[in-house]
Design a protein around this motif. Structure first.
Motif, short mmCIF file in Angstrom:
data_model
loop_
_atom_site.label_atom_id
_atom_site.label_comp_id
_atom_site.label_asym_id
_atom_site.label_seq_id
_atom_site.Cartn_x
_atom_site.Cartn_y
_atom_site.Cartn_z
N UNK A 50 0.79 -1.23 0.37
CA UNK A 50 0.05 -0.17 0.35
C UNK A 50 0.97 1.63 -0.19
N UNK A 51 2.03 1.25 1.11
CA UNK A 51 2.59 2.45 1.08
C UNK A 51 3.24 2.55 -0.63
N UNK A 52 3.71 1.46 -0.57
CA UNK A 52 4.57 1.83 -1.85
C UNK A 52 3.83 2.48 -3.67
N UNK A 53 2.57 1.16 -3.36
CA UNK A 53 2.15 2.07 -4.43
C UNK A 53 0.52 2.80 -4.44
N UNK A 54 0.93 3.74 -3.04
CA UNK A 54 0.08 4.78 -3.30
C UNK A 54 0.86 5.73 -4.02
N UNK A 55 2.03 5.79 -3.70
CA UNK A 55 3.45 6.92 -4.14
C UNK A 55 3.19 6.40 -5.88
N UNK A 56 3.02 5.76 -5.71
CA UNK A 56 3.34 5.53 -7.31
C UNK A 56 1.74 5.72 -8.43
N UNK A 57 0.90 5.74 -7.25
CA UNK A 57 -0.40 6.05 -8.35
C UNK A 57 -0.35 7.56 -8.54
N UNK A 58 -0.15 8.43 -7.00
CA UNK A 58 0.25 9.86 -7.29
C UNK A 58 1.08 10.28 -8.56
N UNK A 59 2.49 9.47 -8.25
CA UNK A 59 2.58 10.07 -9.36
C UNK A 59 2.19 9.12 -10.88
N UNK A 60 1.22 8.91 -11.20
CA UNK A 60 0.44 8.40 -12.37
C UNK A 60 -0.44 9.35 -12.42
N UNK A 61 -0.70 10.60 -11.62
CA UNK A 61 -1.85 11.09 -11.07
C UNK A 61 -3.26 10.66 -11.27
N UNK A 62 -3.32 9.57 -10.34
CA UNK A 62 -4.47 8.94 -9.37
C UNK A 62 -5.21 10.03 -9.19
N UNK A 63 -5.83 10.50 -8.64
CA UNK A 63 -6.72 11.83 -7.45
C UNK A 63 -6.75 11.45 -6.16
N UNK A 64 -6.27 12.18 -5.56
CA UNK A 64 -6.65 11.59 -4.25
C UNK A 64 -8.32 11.59 -3.74
N UNK A 65 -8.88 12.20 -4.00
CA UNK A 65 -10.28 11.31 -4.17
C UNK A 65 -10.36 10.43 -4.17
N UNK A 66 -9.87 9.71 -5.43
CA UNK A 66 -10.02 8.07 -5.73
C UNK A 66 -9.09 7.07 -4.99
N UNK A 67 -8.38 7.71 -4.50
CA UNK A 67 -7.20 6.98 -3.17
C UNK A 67 -7.79 6.96 -1.92
N UNK A 68 -8.74 7.72 -2.26
CA UNK A 68 -9.54 8.24 -0.39
C UNK A 68 -10.54 7.54 -0.27
N UNK A 69 -11.09 7.13 -1.92
CA UNK A 69 -12.96 6.12 -1.53
C UNK A 69 -12.68 5.52 -2.15
N UNK A 70 -10.93 4.41 -2.44
CA UNK A 70 -10.62 3.34 -3.14
C UNK A 70 -11.26 2.53 -2.76
N UNK A 71 -11.14 1.87 -0.89
CA UNK A 71 -12.13 0.90 -0.47
C UNK A 71 -13.35 0.55 -0.30
N UNK A 72 -13.69 1.70 -1.14
CA UNK A 72 -15.82 1.87 -0.98
C UNK A 72 -15.99 2.37 -2.28
#
Length: 148
Positions: A50-72
């Motif tokens: 999670x720690x690794x891929x959250x950082x990579x997701x941000x580098x690839x432009x995934x929005x914070x909203x998507x990251x925040x709500x991914x579990x739901x």
């Protein structure tokens, strides 16, 4: 809980890395790939991944909203488009396998959004991250060791 020092035999690690890289490249959508691996890692409780891929997701432009709500993601309204939803549903079905198989409707939903080649890469990506999750959780590797 203590971390076990040696993760894998080097040849096994290289093979797993090659699978991950090929699956991500074949999927052709780095942001979606990160959403998929994060969701699987959430289900598998893998803090390192999670720690690794959250950082990579941000580098690839995934929005914070998507990251925040991914579990739901199922309840997140229009935060995820239909293609992303289909990929996430397939990710969960392949990761959890509570019925011993992926339900036909989940597979067919994904097949509407991905051609055969991309669908095969998506499934390979889910398989790859599940492997990594099991290694990292099995070895109790804590978050914080990944640096981009």
């Amino acid at each position: 809980m203590t971390a076990r020092t040696r993760l894998l035999d080097p040849a096994v690690g290289r093979a797993m890395s090659a699978l991950s890289k090929a699956a991500k490249q074949g999927l052709g959508d780095p942001a979606l790939a990160e959403l998929v691996v994060i969701r699987a890692s959430q289900l598998n409780h893998c803090a390192f991944c999670l720690d690794m891929h959250l950082a990579l997701a941000r580098e690839h432009g995934v929005s914070e909203k998507q990251l925040d709500l991914l579990a739901a993601w199922e309840e997140a309204g229009d935060v995820f488009d239909e293609r992303e939803r289909a990929a996430l549903a397939l990710t969960e079905a392949v990761t959890v396998l509570t019925d011993g198989f992926v339900p036909d409707e989940v597979y067919e939903r994904a097949a509407k959004h991905f051609d055969e080649v991309r669908l095969a890469h998506l499934i390979a990506l889910v398989v790859a991250i599940n492997n990594w999750n099991r290694v990292m959780v099995g070895r109790r590797i804590p978050p914080g060791g990944y640096t981009p």
